[in-house]
Design an enzyme around this catalytic site. Structure first.
Site, short mmCIF file in Angstrom:
data_model
loop_
_atom_site.label_atom_id
_atom_site.label_comp_id
_atom_site.label_asym_id
_atom_site.label_seq_id
_atom_site.Cartn_x
_atom_site.Cartn_y
_atom_site.Cartn_z
N ASP A 161 0.87 -1.17 0.00
CA ASP A 161 0.00 0.00 0.00
C ASP A 161 0.91 1.22 0.00
O ASP A 161 2.12 1.12 0.23
CB ASP A 161 -0.90 -0.01 1.25
N SER A 162 0.30 2.38 -0.21
CA SER A 162 1.06 3.62 -0.15
C SER A 162 1.47 3.94 1.29
O SER A 162 2.10 4.97 1.53
CB SER A 162 0.21 4.76 -0.68
N TYR A 208 -0.60 8.33 -2.72
CA TYR A 208 -0.67 7.95 -4.13
C TYR A 208 -1.84 8.67 -4.81
O TYR A 208 -1.81 8.92 -6.01
CB TYR A 208 -0.93 6.44 -4.27
N GLY A 209 -2.86 8.94 -4.02
CA GLY A 209 -4.12 9.48 -4.56
C GLY A 209 -3.99 10.79 -5.29
O GLY A 209 -4.86 11.16 -6.07
N CYS A 214 -4.60 -1.32 -1.90
CA CYS A 214 -4.71 0.12 -2.12
C CYS A 214 -5.68 0.32 -3.29
O CYS A 214 -5.42 -0.20 -4.38
CB CYS A 214 -3.32 0.65 -2.46
N ASN A 215 -6.77 1.02 -3.03
CA ASN A 215 -7.76 1.26 -4.10
C ASN A 215 -7.14 2.06 -5.24
O ASN A 215 -7.42 1.83 -6.42
CB ASN A 215 -8.96 2.04 -3.56
N THR A 216 -6.30 3.03 -4.89
CA THR A 216 -5.71 3.91 -5.89
C THR A 216 -4.79 3.12 -6.83
O THR A 216 -4.84 3.29 -8.05
CB THR A 216 -4.90 5.04 -5.20
N GLU A 266 -0.98 9.16 7.99
CA GLU A 266 0.43 8.75 7.87
C GLU A 266 1.32 9.48 8.88
O GLU A 266 2.36 8.98 9.27
CB GLU A 266 0.94 9.03 6.45
N CYS A 269 -10.87 3.68 0.24
CA CYS A 269 -9.43 3.82 0.47
C CYS A 269 -9.11 2.99 1.70
O CYS A 269 -9.85 3.04 2.70
CB CYS A 269 -9.09 5.29 0.69
N THR A 270 -8.02 2.21 1.63
CA THR A 270 -7.74 1.28 2.73
C THR A 270 -7.30 1.98 4.01
O THR A 270 -7.23 1.36 5.06
CB THR A 270 -6.69 0.24 2.29
N HIS A 271 -6.98 3.26 3.92
CA HIS A 271 -6.67 4.01 5.15
C HIS A 271 -7.95 4.30 5.96
O HIS A 271 -7.90 4.51 7.16
CB HIS A 271 -6.02 5.35 4.83
N1 DGL Z 1 -4.61 3.49 0.82
C1 DGL Z 1 -4.74 3.93 -0.50
C2 DGL Z 1 -6.05 3.61 -1.17
O1 DGL Z 1 -6.67 2.64 -0.81
C3 DGL Z 1 -4.05 5.13 -1.02
C4 DGL Z 1 -4.13 6.39 -0.29
C5 DGL Z 1 -3.15 7.37 -0.88
O2 DGL Z 1 -1.96 7.10 -0.80
O3 DGL Z 1 -3.60 8.38 -1.41
O4 DGL Z 1 -6.45 4.28 -2.06
#
Ligand code: DGL
Length: 259
Positions: free
Chosen positions: A10-11, A42-43, A73-75, A151, A183-185
């Site tokens: 993941d990011s 990453y988004g 990570c969805n992104t 983060e 988003c997994t966060h």
């Molecule tokens: N955790 C990530 C997701 O599921 C990315 C969040 C990010 O880095 O912007 O999209």
């Protein structure tokens, strides 16, 4: 091969929410987790950059012998998984916002989706959302600024609460009854979200579905680890070890690695 590790990336710390589901369902599996926190979020990056970072993470996990990779990570999934699948000869599991169950079950005919810009602007997301958002109101909200705060270990900061509430307000206004976490966060925001949203709103995240899919694909490929030994789990971050540690159980090893 079956004793080789499952790789997860993941990011940053977001994918640990997916790791927990996978480890619970598949306690025998050895797992290597990469938190690319140095490059988060990453988004906000371009598709080309997201692909490049996903390739970098994949190459590292492959060099550590991973038999399957979970793009937690969805992104990265919505922007890069087709490229990864076309480039490497191992199974990849991805995660996408669960619009389908929300749109099928909504009674108020209004749902909210909170995700990154990279996910909401991806063609993969558009394809799914076009299918499932026909007769309903869908509020798509970019969660700008949320990932960097998480983060930085500021999960319970007033700053994050204020930002989150500003994103939820338009959704509450149109009376959503489902909120999709894209988003997994964001599963780490669930205590805050339940405080802020009316109790009629159900929150959907895809963590369990990803774990089940991981199990199914390991089974299909005869890659399940059936040896009875204590599984090894290793976390690597290229930024802050203390923050990553605070999101996982003490029993797990967390190390700094440059990547
Ligand atoms: N955790 C990530 C997701 O599921 C990315 C969040 C990010 O880095 O912007 O999209």
């Amino acid at each position: 091969m079956s004793t080789n590790p499952v790789g997860i990336f993941d990011s940053g710390i977001g994918g640990t929410s997916i790791f927990k589901e996978i480890h619970q369902l598949l306690p025998n599996e050895n797992i290597i987790y990469l938190a690319d926190s140095l490059n988060a979020p990453y988004g906000e990056k371009s598709k080309a950059e997201i692909i490049q970072l996903s390739i970098k993470n994949t190459e590292l996990l492959l060099s550590k012998g991973c038999k399957l990779i979970v793009v937690a990570c969805n992104t990265a999934t919505t922007n890069a998984i087709s490229k990864l699948r076309a480039s490497y000869n191992i199974p990849f599991i991805g995660i996408e916002p669960a619009i389908k169950p929300a749109s099928l079950h909504t009674k108020t005919k209004a749902i909210g989706i909170l995700a990154t810009k990279g996910t909401l602007t991806s063609s993969l997301f558009h394809k799914t959302s076009n299918i499932y958002s026909k007769d309903i109101t869908v509020i798509e909200q970019v969660g700008e600024g949320i990932v960097p705060l998480i983060e930085d270990g500021k999960l319970n900061s007033p700053e994050l609460k204020e930002l989150l509430y500003s994103y939820l307000k338009p959704m509450i206004k149109v009376n959503i009854d489902y909120l999709v976490l894209g988003c997994t966060h964001y599963p780490y925001l669930i205590p805050l979200l339940t405080e802020m949203l009316p109790n009629t709103v159900k929150i959907i995240d895809s963590g369990q579905a990803v774990a089940k899919q991981t199990k199914a694909i390991l089974e299909q490929n005869e890659l399940l680890n059936n040896t009875i030994s204590l599984s090894q789990v290793k976390f690597y971050t290229n930024r802050n070890v203390a923050v990553l540690k605070s999101f996982v159980d003490d029993e797990f090893q967390v190390e700094y690695l440059q990547f």
